[in-house]
Scaffold this motif. Structure first.
Motif, mmCIF file in Angstrom:
data_model
loop_
_atom_site.group_PDB
_atom_site.id
_atom_site.type_symbol
_atom_site.label_atom_id
_atom_site.label_comp_id
_atom_site.label_asym_id
_atom_site.label_seq_id
_atom_site.Cartn_x
_atom_site.Cartn_y
_atom_site.Cartn_z
ATOM 1 N N ALA A 1 -5.320 -0.257 10.082
ATOM 2 C CA ALA A 1 -4.552 -1.484 9.848
ATOM 3 C C ALA A 1 -5.203 -2.387 8.802
ATOM 4 C CB ALA A 1 -4.378 -2.238 11.166
ATOM 5 N N VAL B 1 -11.314 0.945 19.971
ATOM 6 C CA VAL B 1 -9.935 1.213 20.408
ATOM 7 C C VAL B 1 -9.708 2.717 20.273
ATOM 8 C CG1 VAL B 1 -7.499 0.717 20.002
ATOM 9 C CG2 VAL B 1 -9.209 -1.041 19.518
ATOM 10 N N GLU C 1 1.696 14.476 7.227
ATOM 11 C CA GLU C 1 3.017 14.859 7.746
ATOM 12 C C GLU C 1 3.947 15.295 6.604
ATOM 13 O OE1 GLU C 1 4.638 11.935 10.449
ATOM 14 O OE2 GLU C 1 6.289 13.259 11.002
ATOM 15 N N LEU D 1 -1.220 -3.791 20.783
ATOM 16 C CA LEU D 1 -1.236 -5.210 21.153
ATOM 17 C C LEU D 1 -0.561 -5.439 22.505
ATOM 18 C CD1 LEU D 1 -0.637 -6.986 17.729
ATOM 19 C CD2 LEU D 1 -2.752 -6.176 18.789
ATOM 20 N N ILE E 1 -1.003 13.258 11.306
ATOM 21 C CA ILE E 1 -0.148 12.218 11.882
ATOM 22 C C ILE E 1 0.066 11.100 10.854
ATOM 23 C CG2 ILE E 1 -2.162 11.027 12.859
ATOM 24 C CD1 ILE E 1 -0.444 10.252 15.252
ATOM 25 N N THR E 2 1.249 10.494 10.867
ATOM 26 C CA THR E 2 1.475 9.322 10.013
ATOM 27 C C THR E 2 0.969 8.092 10.763
ATOM 28 O OG1 THR E 2 3.423 10.370 9.068
ATOM 29 C CG2 THR E 2 3.176 8.012 8.708
ATOM 30 N N ASP E 3 -0.219 7.690 10.384
ATOM 31 C CA ASP E 3 -0.878 6.552 11.040
ATOM 32 C C ASP E 3 -1.991 6.135 10.085
ATOM 33 O OD1 ASP E 3 -1.781 4.647 12.830
ATOM 34 O OD2 ASP E 3 -2.661 6.078 14.248
ATOM 35 N N TRP E 4 -2.280 4.849 10.021
ATOM 36 C CA TRP E 4 -3.325 4.421 9.082
ATOM 37 C C TRP E 4 -4.104 3.270 9.655
ATOM 38 C CZ3 TRP E 4 1.939 4.399 7.720
ATOM 39 C CH2 TRP E 4 2.583 3.142 7.711
ATOM 40 N N VAL F 1 9.789 4.511 13.063
ATOM 41 C CA VAL F 1 9.596 5.022 11.703
ATOM 42 C C VAL F 1 8.799 4.046 10.827
ATOM 43 C CG1 VAL F 1 11.537 6.604 11.645
ATOM 44 C CG2 VAL F 1 11.898 4.198 11.134
ATOM 45 N N ASP F 2 8.602 2.827 11.304
ATOM 46 C CA ASP F 2 7.658 1.931 10.626
ATOM 47 C C ASP F 2 6.338 2.070 11.365
ATOM 48 O OD1 ASP F 2 8.734 0.265 8.369
ATOM 49 O OD2 ASP F 2 10.362 0.080 9.829
ATOM 50 N N HIS F 3 5.537 3.013 10.897
ATOM 51 C CA HIS F 3 4.463 3.532 11.744
ATOM 52 C C HIS F 3 3.427 2.496 12.146
ATOM 53 C CE1 HIS F 3 6.369 7.035 9.973
ATOM 54 N NE2 HIS F 3 5.972 7.681 11.028
ATOM 55 N N GLU F 4 3.124 1.560 11.236
ATOM 56 C CA GLU F 4 2.111 0.569 11.614
ATOM 57 C C GLU F 4 2.649 -0.345 12.705
ATOM 58 O OE1 GLU F 4 -0.066 -1.197 8.354
ATOM 59 O OE2 GLU F 4 -0.513 -2.958 9.571
ATOM 60 N N HIS G 1 0.846 -1.200 0.000
ATOM 61 C CA HIS G 1 0.000 0.000 0.000
ATOM 62 C C HIS G 1 0.877 1.244 0.000
ATOM 63 C CE1 HIS G 1 0.650 0.808 4.345
ATOM 64 N NE2 HIS G 1 0.764 -0.490 4.407
ATOM 65 N N ARG H 1 -4.531 -13.636 17.950
ATOM 66 C CA ARG H 1 -4.519 -12.495 17.021
ATOM 67 C C ARG H 1 -3.155 -11.806 17.030
ATOM 68 N NH1 ARG H 1 -9.798 -9.245 18.694
ATOM 69 N NH2 ARG H 1 -9.382 -7.991 16.819
ATOM 70 N N TRP I 1 -3.213 -5.269 25.065
ATOM 71 C CA TRP I 1 -3.959 -6.510 25.323
ATOM 72 C C TRP I 1 -3.225 -7.345 26.372
ATOM 73 C CZ3 TRP I 1 -5.440 -8.640 19.752
ATOM 74 C CH2 TRP I 1 -6.301 -7.730 19.143
ATOM 75 N N GLN J 1 3.230 2.281 2.869
ATOM 76 C CA GLN J 1 4.388 1.391 2.962
ATOM 77 C C GLN J 1 5.364 1.672 1.828
ATOM 78 O OE1 GLN J 1 4.853 -0.885 5.574
ATOM 79 N NE2 GLN J 1 6.907 -0.825 4.679
ATOM 80 N N ILE K 1 -8.886 -5.162 13.682
ATOM 81 C CA ILE K 1 -8.040 -4.379 14.585
ATOM 82 C C ILE K 1 -6.564 -4.499 14.213
ATOM 83 C CG2 ILE K 1 -7.352 -4.008 16.995
ATOM 84 C CD1 ILE K 1 -10.312 -3.422 16.488
ATOM 85 N N THR K 2 -6.078 -5.719 13.996
ATOM 86 C CA THR K 2 -4.647 -5.887 13.726
ATOM 87 C C THR K 2 -4.332 -5.802 12.238
ATOM 88 O OG1 THR K 2 -4.654 -8.289 13.353
ATOM 89 C CG2 THR K 2 -4.549 -7.535 15.644
ATOM 90 N N HIS L 1 2.572 1.703 16.047
ATOM 91 C CA HIS L 1 1.262 1.863 16.689
ATOM 92 C C HIS L 1 0.646 0.521 17.093
ATOM 93 C CE1 HIS L 1 0.958 6.144 16.178
ATOM 94 N NE2 HIS L 1 1.202 6.063 14.872
ATOM 95 N N LEU L 2 0.705 -0.443 16.179
ATOM 96 C CA LEU L 2 0.049 -1.728 16.465
ATOM 97 C C LEU L 2 0.739 -2.467 17.607
ATOM 98 C CD1 LEU L 2 -2.347 -3.402 15.320
ATOM 99 C CD2 LEU L 2 -1.866 -1.278 14.132
ATOM 100 N N LYS M 1 -5.524 0.300 5.326
ATOM 101 C CA LYS M 1 -4.284 1.059 5.092
ATOM 102 C C LYS M 1 -4.571 2.490 4.670
ATOM 103 C CE LYS M 1 -2.422 -2.989 5.702
ATOM 104 N NZ LYS M 1 -1.965 -3.363 7.060
ATOM 105 N N HIS N 1 -4.739 6.851 18.482
ATOM 106 C CA HIS N 1 -3.365 6.786 18.973
ATOM 107 C C HIS N 1 -2.858 8.119 19.489
ATOM 108 C CE1 HIS N 1 -3.082 3.069 16.266
ATOM 109 N NE2 HIS N 1 -3.119 2.681 17.520
ATOM 110 N N TRP O 1 -0.866 -11.439 13.762
ATOM 111 C CA TRP O 1 -0.352 -10.128 13.369
ATOM 112 C C TRP O 1 1.146 -10.229 13.048
ATOM 113 C CZ3 TRP O 1 3.215 -6.891 16.071
ATOM 114 C CH2 TRP O 1 3.432 -5.660 15.456
ATOM 115 N N ARG P 1 7.478 4.416 2.832
ATOM 116 C CA ARG P 1 8.476 3.938 3.797
ATOM 117 C C ARG P 1 9.638 3.260 3.061
ATOM 118 N NH1 ARG P 1 12.018 4.193 7.180
ATOM 119 N NH2 ARG P 1 12.569 2.302 8.267
#
Lengths: 844, 160
Positions: free
Chosen positions: A779, A660, A470, B41, A774-777, B30-33, A441, B141, B44, A444, A633-634, B36-37, A782, A663, B145, A447
């Motif tokens: 999950a 949830v 950002e 997690l 913010i850099t966030d997406w 810097v690997d944002h996902e 995506h 999960r 949890w 990524q 979620i994940t 955050h994830l 994406k 962030h 992940w 990145r």
């Protein structure tokens, strides 16, 4: 400037021959135009909107050329007026199923951008740090030399493509074939990642496959229309016109609106919920809690056509209205009231857009909207539908044709039989098509560019230097010496200014192709005029690249076997045959004249299909579905065997999700929540709309919205200059005190730097909203999160009058406001509206 | 009855998983996902630690309900280091190693929950079975992940 009252000169009966009523309307002041009321179940009356260049009259037009709108996702059919190889205006097509002749303000005025003097007309290459003009051979030579060098040195993982939601199907398909089947890269995405990725993902999660369940005609039948984070009045103005006409007629539908701003939709709504940004899943779970607890569900439908209901019951049990009220900051009474209206609906239409897609837990929230219609058994019948909307005109094609990274024709990348089938269509080895993991995506890909493993990025028809989150980070990524950046566009955008090679493209009206709107309606867009200078259609650029790269099929023949738009369409038809998005029954000839056609269009549905999923039949069978889904979620992909166990018969999948929190939450230092969004008068980064004088005058510069209570607390007044800051940057904007929720700030994201001294970056204070995001997406989809950032606000100084924000949209002021400063059009903004005929042209 | 011992071991494993997830998050800011994830997690597992401590009392164990937190000075330094390393390809290999470690640690936790759930059924302790089933579903999960991320990241990191 005029006022609302002066805007209309009625000239009823000016054309007695056709019994038409004519009016001239300032469509900046009245974006939705004149009402043509109609009742439930009857046909939406025709109103033909047209706008010609100053001094031009219909009699002098050389020819009218068929197309549809490209400045939003509604797909309004229109004709382009041509005089001496120039576009001189537009007119809505009365016979089309989508708009019945109407056009929105962006369509009525936006065509003027085509003839801008600053169009790109020659290829550019970077020499000694500067972009200089060159010819196509030199420019393409550089692109090809770098591509071949990288393929030899690193392989296809070094090359990425970032396309758009504004090309034609033929172009996306060609790009998808050359990137996936030719180069073999997995790095292909569109800016649809920013606008419709969640729509696609939510449909895949619930129905196993992309594809819009509902139809715009559901507006004609619905008794309740619920809009979730969907400011339809500004994003799809003509569809909203349809709703307004229902509201003005007998048996009007009830409107439910979920939006933290006081949008035109919220003003028209019976129930308006303005939740705290980022809490949509909690709100939806609260609504579902009430629907289930009160038994407003269709148990017969649930048992026959769905899996997963029990999990939903168990999950939403935890969200009684009192708790949800706390989380969302919405009174429990209102949640109950909304749920009751939805629960008692007989024909429920639900629509969703960026307020859900660009917010925290995007997919999980959008899926809960699907769940409402599923458990109420309200799908596939007149008035009963879901519209997971698109933001861009051709986003649907980006998704179908594989230009968003998915495999063409909604094929499932994790189903080997689908890959094999696609390889057969393309005549390549299945191993040639990357399918070892989900497609890369966009975020990524950025990145990978940042860490240096993608070394060539080809951007076309989009402007990441303004539209991605950002921006300081994005600029620093795109400016790296080691990156070879190719930009294919029609203007020297902020992104193009950073490129190594710039390829000048032809645009809408200058090339032929098809595209598909948010309710699956396919339109033909014909070439009306020649492109300026050496600019070329995107399709030709891609075909030229494939030729120069000598991309071959497995028998040594050319990989791209078509030569022009129509033959590309024929190839795409074959690729789509037997898949849900089946175009095999459509041809250019079928689309010429008359109305657009909704896919699937095949032997079974020779004139297209109005609604999907009638009688609870889905495309979710494990062997046929486009996707096995993901963990909401994940984001972890569901494996084939898990899906087969869960849904062996291909029913609708009811997926529950827990709430949830976002962030980034407000803090003492950053007490506000910042959301970004759009205004009716602009599209994306204004590359076209700012070059249309009427649109530019209506919304000339950035503003920031704040509630009256917060303005009072901060000692800030309408028109003051303020600075909005987040941990990532700051933006200065004039303040509009609007009906936005307390504690929330809004910035429009349209305003960048190409029309400032900074060129591609801030010259002093920031102007682009994405300096702050913010850099966030999400999950699962994406899709970046543009609507949940913590921010602070500081007053910089007094302004010399009200802020430049439009006054007749969501940014409307809430306090007393000087009449002369209200939004109205410049003199050339007058538009002709003709009513009184039917779709077939007969007098009423 | 040896359930207390298993709970004690699980309490330690979940704490280690929390620690691991926070560390992965900080190392790959810097690997944002991932950043955050991994934190979500970790949340949890922190909740699991609280639940283990609560039910541990019934089995004679006094376990600390407060799992490790975040944001110490060292962690901030790691985040800064991640930002500085973010333009270097070698960071990718470290990411794969870290995801593998999350996968392994979470798999260990999963095995512990399996054991507990089996025991709880044998002696018909509904409270324990309920905790085990709820928490184990989330552990699975977490594993998926880490596995999914490994699958998605490996090609680019290893071939470029």
């Amino acid at each position: 400037m005029g006022t609302f009252e002066l805007a209309t000169d009625s000239v009823a009966g000016a054309n007695p021959e056709r019994e038409m009523d004519m009016a001239r309307i300032d469509r900046i002041a009245e974006p939705w135009g004149t009402r043509t009321p109609y009742g439930s179940g009857s046909e939406w009356p025709v109103r033909v909107d047209s706008h010609l260049a100053q001094g031009m009259v219909p009699e002098e037009v050389d020819k009218w050329v068929q197309t549809a709108s490209v400045l939003h996702s509604n797909g309004d059919a229109m004709d382009i007026a041509v005089k001496d190889n120039r576009i001189v205006g537009v007119r809505g097509r009365s016979g089309d199923r989508v708009n019945h002749g109407r056009l929105g303000p962006k369509d009525l005025y936006g065509w003027q951008a085509n003839a801008s003097p600053d169009r790109l007309t020659r290829p550019l290459i970077r020499e000694s740090g500067k972009l200089v003009e060159t010819d196509w051979d030199t420019a393409m030579g550089r692109v090809v030399a770098r591509s071949k060098g990288l393929l030899a040195e690193q392989g296809p993982s070094a090359i990425g493509f970032y396309t758009t939601g504004q090309l034609f199907a033929e172009e996306y398909y060609t790009l998808g074939v050359l990137a996936h089947g030719g180069l073999g890269t997995n790095h292909v995405d569109g800016n649809t990642r920013l606008c419709t990725a969640t729509a696609a993902e939510a449909l895949k999660e619930s129905f196993g496959c992309d594809g819009q369940p509902g139809s715009y005609t559901d507006v004609d039948h619905a008794d309740v229309i619920a809009l979730y984070g969907h400011n339809m009045a500004e994003t799809q103005t003509v569809l909203w016109t349809r709703v307004l006409d229902r509201l003005a007629g007998p048996n009007p539908p009830k409107i439910i609106c979920v939006d933290p701003r006081l949008t035109p939709v919220a003003r028209a709504a019976g129930v308006h919920l303005a939740p705290r940004p980022g809490t949509n899943v909690a709100l939806m779970n609260g609504i579902l809690h009430e629907i289930i607890a009160n038994g407003w569900v269709d148990m017969g439908y649930i048992e026959a056509h769905t899996v997963g209901y029990e999990q939903l019951q168990n999950e939403v049990k935890k969200y009684p209205p009192a708790l949800v009220a706390e989380i969302c900051g919405v009174p429990a009474e209102k949640i109950r009231e909304a749920a009751s209206v939805i629960g008692h609906a007989e024909r429920l239409l639900s629509t969703v857009l960026q307020g859900f897609y660009q917010s925290n837990q995007a997919t999980a929230a959008a899926v809960q909207v699907n769940n409402v219609n599923i458990i109420r058994g309200m799908l596939g019948k007149p008035g009963c539908g879901v519209l997971q909307m698109n933001g861009q005109p051709t986003a649907q094609n980006t998704r179908e044709c594989g230009a968003d990274g998915d495999l063409a024709g909604f094929r499932n990348w994790s189903n080997d039989a689908h890959v094999k089938d696609l390889a057969k269509v393309w005549n390549v080895d299945p191993m040639a098509i990357p399918h070892y993991s989900p497609p890369t995506h966009l975020m990524q890909m950025m990145r990978y560019v940042e860490e240096g493993s993608i070394r060539m990025l080809w951007v076309n028809g989009t402007n990441p230097a303004v539209s991605l989150p950002e921006l300081a980070r994005i600029r620093s990524i795109l400016q790296q010496e080691r990156l070879f950046l190719v930009v294919q566009d029609i203007f020297l955008s902020e992104t193009a200014q950073l490129a190594d090679v710039v390829l000048p493209a032809a645009t809408w009206g200058e090339k032929t192709g098809t595209f598909t709107n948010a309710d699956r309606t396919v339109h033909l867009s014909e070439k009306a005029v020649e492109p300026p200078g050496d600019a070329r259609p995107d399709l030709e650029i891609f075909m030229d690249y494939a030729r120069r790269m000598e991309l071959k099929d497995k028998d040594g023949g050319p990989l791209i076997k078509w030569q022009d738009a129509e033959s590309a369409f024929e190839a795409w038809k074959e690729c789509s045959r037997g898949r849900p998005c089946d175009y095999s029954g459509i041809s250019y000839d079928k689309l010429r004249g008359g109305s657009g056609v909704q896919w699937p269009c095949n032997e079974e549905n020779p004139d297209g299909a109005e609604r999907l999923y009638a009688d609870g039949n889905f495309w979710a069978q494990p062997e046929y579905c486009e996707s096995y889904g993901r963990d909401l979620i994940t984001g972890a992909p569901v494996e084939a065997h898990e899906y087969k166990a869960l849904n062996p018969e291909g029913k609708a999948v009811i997926k529950a999700a827990e709430y949830v929190p976002p962030h980034e939450l407000p803090s003492q230092k950053f007490p506000f929540q910042l959301i970004t969004g759009r205004t009716l008068f602009h599209f994306h980064t204004r590359t076209k709309t700012a070059r249309a004088p009427e649109l530019q005058a209506a919304a000339p510069d950035v503003w920031v919205e704040i509630s009256a209570a917060d303005a009072g607390a901060y000692g800030i007044a309408e028109g003051d200059l303020a600075e909005v800051g987040t941990p990532r940057g700051s933006v200065r904007a004039r303040v509009r005190v609007s009906g936005i929720r307390e504690g929330v700030l809004f910035l429009p994201f349209h305003y960048g730097y190409w029309d400032t001294d900074g060129g591609h970056e801030p010259d002093g204070a920031g102007r682009a909203a994405n300096e702050l995001t913010i850099t966030d997406w999400d999950a699962a989809s994406k899709q970046p999160i543009f609507k949940t950032a913590a921010a602070r606000l500081a007053r910089i100084g007094a302004g010399n009058g009200p802020s430049p924000a439009p006054t007749n949209t969501a940014s409307a002021p809430v306090a007393e406001f000087p009449a002369e400063a209200r939004t109205s059009g410049i003199p050339s903004a007058r538009v002709d509206e003709a009513t009184g005929t039917t779709r077939t042209g007969e007098a009423l | 009855m040896k359930i207390g011992l298993v709970l004690e071991g699980l309490h330690r494993s979940e704490n280690e998983l929390v620690h691991e997830l926070f560390m992965v998050s900080e190392r790959h800011k810097v690997d944002h996902e991932i950043y955050h994830l991994a934190r979500d997690l970790a949340g949890w597992s922190r909740q699991h630690v609280r639940e283990i401590a609560a039910i541990g009392k019934q089995y004679g164990k006094d376990l600390d309900p407060g799992p490790p937190g975040e944001s110490s000075l060292m962690e901030k330094i790691r985040e800064k280091g991640s930002e500085m390393m973010g333009r270097q390809g070698e960071a990718g290999l470290l990411l794969l190693r870290d995801l593998r470690e999350v996968y392994v640690k979470a798999s260990g936790v999963s095995a512990d929950w399996e054991m507990l759930a089996q025991a709880a059924q044998g002696i018909k302790h509904r409270d324990l079975l309920d905790v085990a089933q709820r928490c184990h579903a989330q552990t699975l999960r977490q594993i998926k992940w880490a596995n999914g991320k490994l699958k998605e990241s490996s090609t680019q990191i290893l071939v470029s």
